[in-house]
Enzyme design. Structure first.
Site, short mmCIF file in Angstrom:
data_model
loop_
_atom_site.label_atom_id
_atom_site.label_comp_id
_atom_site.label_asym_id
_atom_site.label_seq_id
_atom_site.Cartn_x
_atom_site.Cartn_y
_atom_site.Cartn_z
N GLU A 99 106.05 -44.51 14.83
CA GLU A 99 106.10 -43.50 15.90
C GLU A 99 104.92 -43.65 16.83
O GLU A 99 105.04 -43.60 18.04
CB GLU A 99 106.10 -42.09 15.32
N HIS A 159 110.06 -31.44 7.21
CA HIS A 159 111.09 -31.77 8.20
C HIS A 159 111.51 -30.54 8.99
O HIS A 159 112.54 -30.55 9.63
CB HIS A 159 112.35 -32.29 7.50
#
Lengths: 371, 445
Positions: free
Chosen positions: A99, A168
């Site tokens: 990322e 998450h």
């Protein structure tokens, strides 16, 4: 129709695969199953995002998509479905798993004149890239004396999903919302998603576009205006989804659904709630909220983020700093996620986020109507 | 010999020696080296791009071929029949566990299950071979496909099921997604979802081990990760720091060909993960990950080096992800079914080791049938039992956000206790719920 067809071929001669059609959105809607009330057309949030990207990629060759699984897999949540087939590998790029790396690449590409759409599988993983988003994308235009703009869009699911655990499930609206230099958008409906994503892509500033996984499959009616390929919604303007006179409920993203449901329930008891869909976190449309508070005198803010230092905190502060303070008849109420890492057990997870009954209860509390 | 270069060389040679001695070296050698790095200077402008020096691929260490026959020159480790059985049983346990837990997930009995190995065969040898080579108290930080390490160390099937079902026997108190196991007792750090964070953390764990007089030179920290996760920045940081600080950290990369749908060709351009090791000055080896004896030998030696040098060592285990990425994935969307079937047939870690055992007279079909039956029975038994075990104690709802209980949580706990006292035994929905909890939700001070 014919004009639109030529417009397509003029704008994107290189895209041989794309068969020109009157409106991509209309064709998609023909296959969409869903309930449409005011208009004939409807679309899922997922399709709206997909169509928005497709239209912008047709319109502007510098627009491209990058991220994990966006190309051959059609997107981890299928939001980029079909784009690889239509635009090819140079414009829909599968990246390795880093990322920090691909956010950096996106920023670099934006600094050099391209318009990347950088997809994060979820914004939870974007924390690894947050230096690129905040320090590079957010601040370079200013620090370069206005010489180096960074027209990048960072998009992906934000907030809770279902049974995915603490790492998450976080909502990052407040984190990005505090950064001068970034624009932050949190759409709700399919129309929001289409109009705002197109606006975000066209915007010369870096935009953080916060979607919600649970909304991807939801179908919404689409006005004919929204079906046009030039349809944009201004970033920084909230929308009053439902007018009312007794209490103002401000929400963003999935919480708008719960707020509207709460408004329905409140209406049965004669309480007319006004529901405002924020649409944008930054710039924050405090004026719409102020006008509403002046009308109703009571304010609730509903969000999926943690309570501390959140979107609700900011709105509350700005309201009491403004003339709207004098119109309040009750303390401002914040309905937020629980102050705990999101539990994994689905029953506990459901209790860790606002839902319709909680919003109803707090609205009544603001009206001094609780037992 | 050009007189100038002679003089040049003697000057530089002296410089090379840092002026410690004025003796000159023969002029026929190189021109000398750079003052601070000892990097020899050359006149030919040549680029290099190969760890092996001749652009060939880094070789893979192997002991047994795909038929379980030791290859020429192989060093077969001296293991007993019992040990071989232990290796084999653990390898077979992994797909058995997957089969049953996956069915459980599809039946809706558990929400999420990411595969430990794969629906057919796959990475069993990488995990069991490594586990067998480590000490039981080496600190392991894994990704999510290394449950075999826990099982090898004695973590029970009941323990597995407790985590998957989130019942009161789960040391994680039901707070983690399924398969995110952790066991302090087994020196297995709780799995964390974001990829690769365990790699840099392992370097830190190694550092802590080094600082502990009781464990220095006895234990290593060990990070497992896939070749996809190795693209993350944490990989760079972890290897760099473990090599430089240094800290005794073992890095075990499972190169299984895919990261969800992303094949190796789109994940990196270099020669796998091993090519990166020497970039950090790290001793590296590549091994055939489907050969459990090779993995064991390689990791054993890697561990030895790691302890001796106190610095990073990298092992890349080449294997193939036979199954889907997880129960939310259908891999036939992005790869040919035939490819999977071919690999299963032609390069099967479990079959390979079975053939080896059979060649030694240590295994036969009866053993195979008995084992399959027993493993399946044990897993199903643990599964069924776990479904009946009560959920965690009510007090666990309020613990562990901080080390000490903050005022707002104390308030909530007291509120709940008051409500339970008032309604707990008289309102049916709550009565039913309390019955499912350990200790029946009795009051907690």
């Amino acid at each position: 129709m014919a004009a639109a067809r030529t417009a397509f071929s003029r704008v994107a001669p290189a895209i041989a695969n794309v068969r020109a059609r009157p409106s991509l959105a209309l064709k998609r809607a023909a296959f969409a199953r869903g309930y449409a009330t005011a208009s004939e057309n409807s679309m899922t949030v997922r399709d709206a995002l997909n169509v928005a990207m497709e239209e912008e990629m047709v319109r502007d060759e510098t627009v491209f998509v990058l991220g994990e699984e966006v190309a051959r897999y059609n997107g981890a949540y299928k939001v980029t479905k079909g784009l690889l087939d239509k635009f090819g590998e140079k414009r829909v790029v599968d990246t390795p798993i880093t990322e920090m790396g691909f956010a950096g690449i996106a920023v670099g590409a934006a600094l050099s004149g391209l318009r990347p759409i950088c997809e994060f599988m979820t914004f939870n993983f974007a924390m690894q890239a947050i230096d690129q988003i905040v320090n590079s994308a957010g601040k370079t235009y200013y620090m370069s004396g206005g010489n180096v703009p960074c027209p990048v869009v960072f998009r992906g699911p934000n907030g809770a999903a279902s049974g995915v655990g603490a790492q998450h499930s976080q909502d990052y609206a407040a984190w990005y919302g505090s950064i001068p230099g970034l624009k932050v958008v949190s759409p709700w409906s399919a129309e929001d998603c289409k109009g705002l994503l197109k606006a975000a892509i066209r915007d010369p500033n870096p935009v953080v576009f916060l979607e919600n996984e649970m909304m991807y499959g939801v179908t919404f009616p689409m006005s004919s205006e929204a079906m046009s390929d030039n349809f944009t919604i201004p970033i920084g303007k909230a929308k009053v989804e439902r007018e009312g006179t007794d209490v103002t409920i401000v929400a963003h993203s999935k919480m708008v659904t719960h707020s509207l449901e709460a408004a329905d329930i409140l209406a049965k008891e004669g309480i007319k709630a006004e529901v405002i869909n924020l649409r944008s976190i930054r710039p924050l449309d405090i004026d719409t909220i102020k006008e509403s508070v002046k009308k109703t005198n009571r304010l609730l803010i509903v969000e999926g983020g943690f309570p501390a230092f959140g979107v609700g905190s900011e709105i509350c502060a700005q309201i009491i700093e403004s003339e709207a303070f004098d119109y309040l008849d009750a303390p401002v109420e914040r309905v937020t996620g629980a102050d705990v890492p999101t539990p994994y057990a689905t029953n506990l997870e459901a209790l860790a986020f606002p839902d319709t009954p909680v919003i109803v209860k707090v609205a009544k509390r603001a009206l001094y109507r609780t037992n | 010999m050009h007189p100038l270069s002679f003089r040049h060389s003697s000057l530089l040679t002296r410089a090379c020696l840092n002026g410690r001695t004025l003796s000159t070296l023969p002029a026929s050698t190189s021109l000398g080296c750079l003052p601070t790095t000892h990097s020899p200077t050359v006149s030919k402008l040549a680029f290099f791009n190969s760890v092996t020096g001749d652009s060939s691929k880094i070789p893979s260490y192997q002991v047994l071929d795909v038929f379980g026959v030791p290859i020429e020159g192989a060093k077969v480790p001296e293991i007993s029949k019992q040990f071989a059985w232990r290796l084999y049983e653990h390898m077979q346990l992994l797909p058995t566990l997957d089969d049953i837990l996956c069915s459980g997930q599809r039946q809706g009995r558990i929400p999420f299950y990411s595969l430990t190995s794969y629906l057919k065969y796959g990475e069993e040898a990488t995990v069991i071979g490594s586990a067998a080579a480590l000490a039981d108290d080496d600190e392991v930080l894994s990704q999510y496909r290394e449950t075999g390490v826990l099982l090898w160390r004695g973590f029970t099937l009941d323990g597995i099921m407790a985590q998957v079902f989130g019942n009161h026997e789960d040391s994680g108190k039901g707070r983690q997604i399924a398969v995110h196991y952790g066991s302090k007792q087994h020196h297995f750090h709780t799995i964390s979802s974001p990829l690769a964070t365990q790699i840099s953390q392992a370097a830190g764990v190694g550092f802590a081990l080094k600082r502990d007089p009781a464990r220095r030179s006895k234990n290593v920290a060990c990070a497992f990760f896939g070749e996809g996760a190795a693209s993350e920045g944490d990989f760079h940081a972890g290897l760099l720091l473990a090599a430089t600080l240094p800290s005794p950290t073992l890095f075990l990369a499972r190169n299984n060909g895919f990261a969800i749908s992303t094949p190796n060709s789109q994940q990196f351009y270099g020669d796998g993960i091993s090519a990166r090791g020497p970039g950090y000055g790290v001793d590296t080896v590549r091994v055939d990950g489907n050969d459990v004896l090779a993995v064991m030998n390689a990791v054993k030696e890697a561990r030895r080096r790691c302890l001796e040098s106190g610095r990073a060592v990298l092992v890349e285990m080449m294997t193939y992800r036979v199954g889907h990425h997880s129960t939310s994935d259908d891999s036939y969307v992005y790869r040919e079914r035939q490819e999977v079937e071919d690999r299963t047939k032609n390069d099967n870690p479990i079959a390979r080791f079975r053939l080896f055992m059979e060649s030694r007279g240590w295994w036969n079909e009866t053993n195979e049938d008995e084992l399959a039956f027993r493993l399946r029975r044990d897993v199903i038994k643990a599964f069924k039992r776990a479904e009946t075990v009560k959920k965690p104690d009510l007090k666990d709802m309020f613990t562990d956000v901080y080390a000490e209980e903050p005022w707002n949580i104390k308030e909530q706990r007291e509120e709940l206790m008051a409500l339970l006292e008032k309604y707990g035994q008289v309102w049916e929905p709550w009565q039913n719920e309390l019955r499912t909890l350990k200790n029946g939700g009795k009051p907690v001070d």
